[in-house]
Design an enzyme around this catalytic site. Structure first.
Site, short mmCIF file in Angstrom:
data_model
loop_
_atom_site.label_atom_id
_atom_site.label_comp_id
_atom_site.label_asym_id
_atom_site.label_seq_id
_atom_site.Cartn_x
_atom_site.Cartn_y
_atom_site.Cartn_z
N GLU A 36 0.89 -1.17 0.00
CA GLU A 36 0.00 0.00 0.00
C GLU A 36 0.92 1.22 0.00
O GLU A 36 1.54 1.53 1.02
CB GLU A 36 -0.91 -0.01 1.24
CG GLU A 36 -1.84 1.17 1.32
CD GLU A 36 -2.55 1.27 2.68
OE1 GLU A 36 -3.63 1.88 2.72
OE2 GLU A 36 -2.02 0.75 3.68
N ASP A 47 -4.18 9.88 8.99
CA ASP A 47 -2.81 9.45 9.31
C ASP A 47 -2.35 9.98 10.66
O ASP A 47 -2.55 11.15 10.99
CB ASP A 47 -1.83 9.93 8.23
CG ASP A 47 -2.16 9.37 6.87
OD1 ASP A 47 -2.53 8.18 6.82
OD2 ASP A 47 -2.08 10.10 5.88
#
Length: 252
Positions: A36, A47
């Site tokens: 990924e 994130d």
């Protein structure tokens, strides 16, 4: 136990293209089945600090989407049998035109897209354009989704769904409990295969969730290892490979 299928996450160009390529090699050598690869973005919504910091460092070099795609192409040419997904945010996909972005991604060897901030049922054509160019769109499910919406997603016909194992941002520790497994069951209820991640750091966590998913996803743990060992390429390679092996073997 059987090998655990692993999707490992890295940020394109972090901390340099050379070291990021070495990290990708290490992940694959350690047993990762899927990479990924995140295209750095300046304002991420999912994130945690490790990945945010990596993105900020790469962007400080004026790193472009085109450079990120070239980086992915290098990995694809070296590892043509490894599945590659792009992970990024809607702005980077929408700005050049969704169709154009999907075409460019497919040309460099990308197999699918994970774009957390594009809703599965209002995705600006992402699913259709992925299909047109031989890729798949992989939507994200979260435990905070309303039951009705989660059921709609689960029965929408996606080949794979990325299940965030908890709410919040990546990188914090995740406990695998009955609620987690119940959630994964709901995501899979429509027949989609499920990728499960967010906070997976250890082989024991991977083993706990492995039976409920098609692949375990680990991200921040790898970014931290790359950061900690960025000054020594060989040491970084060994650390990343060992972690991938630990996760795929479910070692405590």
């Amino acid at each position: 136990m059987n090998k655990i299928k692993l999707m490992s996450h890295l940020v394109a160009g972090y901390p340099t293209d050379e070291l990021a390529l070495a990290a990708a090699d290490a992940m694959i050598e350690g047993g990762a089945d899927i990479l990924e690869i995140q295209l750095p973005f300046s304002d991420p919504s999912a994130d945690g600090p490790a990945i945010q910091g990596a993105c900020t460092k790469v962007l400080s070099r004026k790193y472009t989407t085109s450079q990120g795609l070239s980086f992915i192409n290098k990995i694809h040419e070296k590892h043509p049998d490894t599945t590659i997904y792009i992970m990024s945010y809607g702005s980077l996909v929408y700005t050049p035109g969704v169709k154009n972005f999907c075409k460019r991604a497919a040309e460099v060897g990308v197999n699918g897209m994970i774009i957390p901030d594009l809703p599965f049922d209002h995705d600006e054509g992402l699913t259709a354009f992925c299909k047109e160019f031989g890729m798949e769109n992989i939507p994200v499910a979260a435990p905070s989704m309303a039951e009705e919406r989660l059921k709609k997603l689960a029965t929408y016909g996606f080949a794979h769904i990325y299940a965030a194992l908890r709410v919040g941002i990546t990188g914090s520790d995740t406990s695998i409990d009955k609620a987690t497994l119940d959630f994964l069951g709901k995501v899979a209820a429509g027949g989609s295969k499920v990728y499960g991640g967010f906070g997976i750091r250890s082989g024991s966590q991977a083993a706990a969730v492995a039976s409920a998913v098609d692949a375990v996803v680990a991200g921040s743990v790898f970014v931290r290892l790359i950061t900690e060992n960025a000054g020594d390429k060989n040491k970084m390679f060994a650390a990343v490979k060992d972690k991938a092996t630990e996760l795929t073997q479910g070692r405590a």
